[in-house]
Design a protein around this motif. Sequence first.
Motif, PDB file in Angstrom:
ATOM      1  N   THR A 142       0.892  -1.173  -0.057  1.00 24.25           N
ATOM      2  CA  THR A 142       0.095   0.187  -0.035  1.00 24.25           C
ATOM      3  C   THR A 142       0.807   1.224   0.202  1.00 24.25           C
ATOM      4  O   THR A 142       0.551   2.106  -0.673  1.00 24.25           O
ATOM      5  CB  THR A 142      -0.883  -0.124   1.191  1.00 24.25           C
ATOM      6  N   ASP A 162      -7.002  -0.823   3.197  1.00 28.34           N
ATOM      7  CA  ASP A 162      -5.735  -0.200   2.294  1.00 28.34           C
ATOM      8  C   ASP A 162      -6.501   0.841   1.724  1.00 28.34           C
ATOM      9  O   ASP A 162      -5.794   1.891   1.589  1.00 28.34           O
ATOM     10  CB  ASP A 162      -5.213  -1.484   1.494  1.00 28.34           C
ATOM     11  N   GLU A 206      -3.824  -4.042  -5.912  1.00 28.15           N
ATOM     12  CA  GLU A 206      -2.706  -4.561  -4.717  1.00 28.15           C
ATOM     13  C   GLU A 206      -3.702  -5.688  -4.198  1.00 28.15           C
ATOM     14  O   GLU A 206      -4.943  -5.765  -4.106  1.00 28.15           O
ATOM     15  CB  GLU A 206      -2.923  -3.272  -3.633  1.00 28.15           C
TER      16      GLU A 206
HETATM   17 MG   LIG Z   1      -1.827  -3.209   1.866  1.00 31.78          MG
END
Ligand SMILES: [Mg+2]
Length: 239
Positions: A52, A80, A135
């Motif tokens: 992140t 996140d 992600e």
């Molecule tokens: Mg993360």
Amino acid sequence: MPAEPHAAPHTHEPDEVPHTHPDPGVDPHAPLAAGARALRVGIGGPVGSGKTALVAALCRALGDELRLAVVTNDIYTTEDADFLLRNGVLPADRIRAVETGCCPHTAIRDDISANLDAVEDLEAALGPLDLVLVESGGDNLTATFSKGLIDRQIFVVDVAGGDKVPRKGGPGVTAADLLVINKIDLAPLVSADLTVMDRDARARRGELPTVFLSLVQDRAASPVADWIRGLVAARVPAA
Ligand SMILES: [Mg+2]
Ligand SMILES: Nc1nc2c(ncn2[C@@H]2O[C@H](COP(=O)(O)OP(=O)(O)OP(=O)(O)O)[C@@H](O)[C@H]2O)c(=O)[nH]1
């Protein structure tokens, strides 16, 4: 040992050199077509390695020059995505949070439907984009993205896991398009030898690139941002 290139079709022998199988019909080194959709870059790696923080840095570095959006994955939370929002690196409409409810690798490799929906929703809502970062939730060294979800993948490890991590290999380390060894500011504190990590990464990855990074010292993740700029610039017009 790096994954060996192999001819297709082929048979397997019990004592052969290990190698990877790309999805059928996908040439991992083919130029990426531009125009039809955004370049999709997956960011995977163990829990807490700095995925992140890397996404935030890339948003800061590239947000003014590329049309950019982000999909985050967490198991039970939107932690996140909330971090990216709190830090103001992208407007809220450019961030989607996927709650996987299952092992992170399942949602990026086996059942990619929630992530694909999120990417396609962003493109439908925002219009043409240059780049979507996806992600993964933190996972182990075997986690990789399906080529049906992303075009290129970055694997992030950190020095705090010990300088043996590149040597341990696993598909994330050996086959990612870019390996990021993060938190090098911590190397002296955890007795991690960066020359050992460099040597082992080269041995595992062959010609594939590896960069060393400290996201507290380089808040624009310069070598990673440059790598992505190169990918975007190298895209060929859609046929
Ligand atoms: Mg993360
Ligand atoms: N010292 C140092 N800390 C870092 C660096 N990069 C990230 N961190 C810190 O490491 C912690 C974890 O970073 P995250 O970016 O949340 O890691 P992550 O890989 O996204 O974690 P998960 O999504 O939970 O798997 C945070 O406290 C960051 O501030 C770095 O280069 N150096």
